[in-house]
Design a protein around this motif. Structure first.
Motif: not given
Length: 191
Positions: A89-117
């Motif tokens: 389960a831990m190993r599979r969860w790590m893959d899910l975490f990697g998917d989550w990190i990858a999702t941030k690629n195409g929304m990074l600028d907006t996401l960072l601005a939203m975290i900052e605000s």
């Protein structure tokens, strides 16, 4: 309350929203830069007005994708434990975490601005993700599968390091190898 506010969304509206979230998630993960709202609508097979009806701003779409991914990670930990031994389960969860990190690629600028605000509470997300890791670690310790001297923070830091040197997409094989090495180090050793 008005009658309109009490009604559940129509089935087609729910399908459209779910489709938009799925497509946006996939496009954000695959993109090096933020895809346009029009491109997301087109890929989802809906008109731009439908996209804006569900997500009036880019920020509202990014927020929905981000929150959806966090929920998938937090509930995913419990679901994986219900189907697999803790180490698997831990190993599979790590893959899910990697998917989550990858999702941030195409929304990074907006996401960072939203975290900052302050629109997205980064500290809350961190707490939720550490709790998900702890859930699996605790089950692994109880089963004798995972080491007792490792913390959720240790694993989170290792995962961030792995996905920094082997970002997805493009480095899946390298990331997989590094995740397997991490898992080897997390397994409890029988004296």
């Amino acid at each position: 309350m008005a009658e309109e506010e009490l009604r559940a969304p129509r089935a087609d509206a729910t399908r459209n929203r779910d489709q938009l979230l799925a497509v946006a998630t996939r496009m954000f993960a695959a993109a090096g830069a933020e895809p346009s709202m029009r491109a997301i609508a087109r890929e989802a097979g809906v008109g731009i007005a439908t996209l804006y009806r569900h997500f009036p701003t880019r920020e509202s779409l990014v927020d929905a994708v981000y929150r959806d991914q966090v929920v998938r990670l937090t509930t995913g930990a419990r679901e994986l434990l219900g189907r697999q031994p803790p180490a698997a389960a831990m190993r599979r969860w790590m893959d899910l975490f990697g998917d989550w990190i990858a999702t941030k690629n195409g929304m990074l600028d907006t996401l960072l601005a939203m975290i900052e605000s302050g629109e997205i509470a980064h500290a809350r997300t961190r707490t939720e993700l550490l709790a998900a890791i702890t859930t699996i670690l605790d089950a692994g310790r109880a089963a004798g599968d995972l080491r007792s001297d490792v913390t959720a923070e240790d694993i989170a830091a290792a995962l961030i390091g792995i996905f920094t040197v082997a970002p997805r997409p493009g480095h899946e094989a390298k990331a997989g190898r590094l995740l397997d090495l991490l898992m080897d180090g997390l397994r409890a050793r029988v004296p």
